[in-house]
Design a protein around this motif. Sequence first.
Motif, PDB file in Angstrom:
ATOM      1  N   HIS A 103       0.837  -1.213   0.000  1.00 48.46           N
ATOM      2  CA  HIS A 103       0.000   0.000   0.000  1.00 48.46           C
ATOM      3  C   HIS A 103       0.867   1.257   0.000  1.00 48.46           C
ATOM      4  CE1 HIS A 103      -3.055   2.937   1.260  1.00 48.46           C
ATOM      5  NE2 HIS A 103      -2.130   3.348   2.118  1.00 48.46           N
ATOM      6  N   PHE A 104       1.890   1.289   0.859  1.00 52.06           N
ATOM      7  CA  PHE A 104       2.730   2.486   0.970  1.00 52.06           C
ATOM      8  C   PHE A 104       3.527   2.747  -0.303  1.00 52.06           C
ATOM      9  CE2 PHE A 104       1.597   1.769   5.326  1.00 52.06           C
ATOM     10  CZ  PHE A 104       1.463   3.050   5.830  1.00 52.06           C
ATOM     11  N   PHE A 105       3.951   1.689  -0.975  1.00 53.19           N
ATOM     12  CA  PHE A 105       4.652   1.866  -2.251  1.00 53.19           C
ATOM     13  C   PHE A 105       3.692   2.322  -3.341  1.00 53.19           C
ATOM     14  CE2 PHE A 105       8.087  -0.503  -0.273  1.00 53.19           C
ATOM     15  CZ  PHE A 105       9.190   0.161  -0.786  1.00 53.19           C
ATOM     16  N   ILE A 106       2.536   1.692  -3.419  1.00 54.73           N
ATOM     17  CA  ILE A 106       1.553   2.036  -4.461  1.00 54.73           C
ATOM     18  C   ILE A 106       1.070   3.471  -4.297  1.00 54.73           C
ATOM     19  CG2 ILE A 106      -0.771   1.519  -5.307  1.00 54.73           C
ATOM     20  CD1 ILE A 106      -0.075  -1.491  -4.586  1.00 54.73           C
ATOM     21  N   GLU A 107       0.833   3.880  -3.055  1.00 51.64           N
ATOM     22  CA  GLU A 107       0.331   5.236  -2.770  1.00 51.64           C
ATOM     23  C   GLU A 107       1.452   6.273  -2.685  1.00 51.64           C
ATOM     24  OE1 GLU A 107      -2.922   6.069  -2.736  1.00 51.64           O
ATOM     25  OE2 GLU A 107      -3.303   3.970  -3.287  1.00 51.64           O
ATOM     26  N   GLU A 108       2.691   5.837  -2.826  1.00 49.06           N
ATOM     27  CA  GLU A 108       3.870   6.713  -2.799  1.00 49.06           C
ATOM     28  C   GLU A 108       3.960   7.551  -1.519  1.00 49.06           C
ATOM     29  OE1 GLU A 108       4.112   8.853  -6.499  1.00 49.06           O
ATOM     30  OE2 GLU A 108       4.234   6.995  -7.645  1.00 49.06           O
ATOM     31  N   VAL A 157      18.170   8.257  -0.666  1.00 46.02           N
ATOM     32  CA  VAL A 157      16.778   8.653  -0.876  1.00 46.02           C
ATOM     33  C   VAL A 157      16.448   8.499  -2.356  1.00 46.02           C
ATOM     34  CG1 VAL A 157      15.081  10.521  -0.704  1.00 46.02           C
ATOM     35  CG2 VAL A 157      16.865  10.294   1.050  1.00 46.02           C
ATOM     36  N   ASP A 158      15.422   7.701  -2.646  1.00 48.20           N
ATOM     37  CA  ASP A 158      14.892   7.524  -4.002  1.00 48.20           C
ATOM     38  C   ASP A 158      13.406   7.865  -3.944  1.00 48.20           C
ATOM     39  OD1 ASP A 158      14.315   6.803  -6.628  1.00 48.20           O
ATOM     40  OD2 ASP A 158      14.273   4.662  -6.206  1.00 48.20           O
ATOM     41  N   GLY A 159      13.089   9.134  -4.159  1.00 49.72           N
ATOM     42  CA  GLY A 159      11.690   9.565  -4.055  1.00 49.72           C
ATOM     43  C   GLY A 159      11.188   9.381  -2.637  1.00 49.72           C
ATOM     44  N   ASN A 160      10.108   8.593  -2.487  1.00 54.76           N
ATOM     45  CA  ASN A 160       9.515   8.357  -1.168  1.00 54.76           C
ATOM     46  C   ASN A 160      10.228   7.265  -0.378  1.00 54.76           C
ATOM     47  OD1 ASN A 160       8.484   6.341  -3.010  1.00 54.76           O
ATOM     48  ND2 ASN A 160       6.934   5.854  -1.478  1.00 54.76           N
TER      49      ASN A 160
END
Length: 188
Positions: A103-108, A157-160
Amino acid sequence: MSKKVLIVTGDAVEALEVFYPYYRCLEEEIDVQIAAPKVKKLNTVIHDFEDWDTYTEKRGYGIEAQVSFNEVNPSNYDALIIPGGRAPEHIRMHQPLLDIVSHFFIEEKPIAIMCHGSLVLTPIAEVVKGRKMTAYHACKPEVESMGVHYVDEADYVDGNLISGHAWPDLPAIMRAFIKQVNQLTVKP
């Protein structure tokens, strides 16, 4: 309304990698909860870099898990922390945890992963494929097997996605994580 962070772990979590983020979030007045396979007092371990070729392990303090993976609705949280230690080896076997992390990856949403925490991602490699991250050097083969580019830096850090080698990197990891969490707009 306060921002909410979820820490996912289990027995044998690295003590500094759960306590430091937990208290750092509280210091920022962020609502933080620890989730585990079941609600209980978790056993932590202390990994140290002494004169061995790898780390040593000793028993650490206990810390309470307030919620079980089965009870977590990831939509209720703004960010996620996955500490290392040996906990990731066994918690990744729980499907509810894999759904939470996905969920956290999909929702960024912001995600901080330390040390062996990267092992949690191996059963859900599709959500991280093509990303960049670091982890404890012994986890490099697992990171690369997921189609993730392993970055040989202490913290990255790679985005989120905020990742680090081990507990000595916590100041940089948590600085980047807290910055991302503080930039979020809280949903009413």
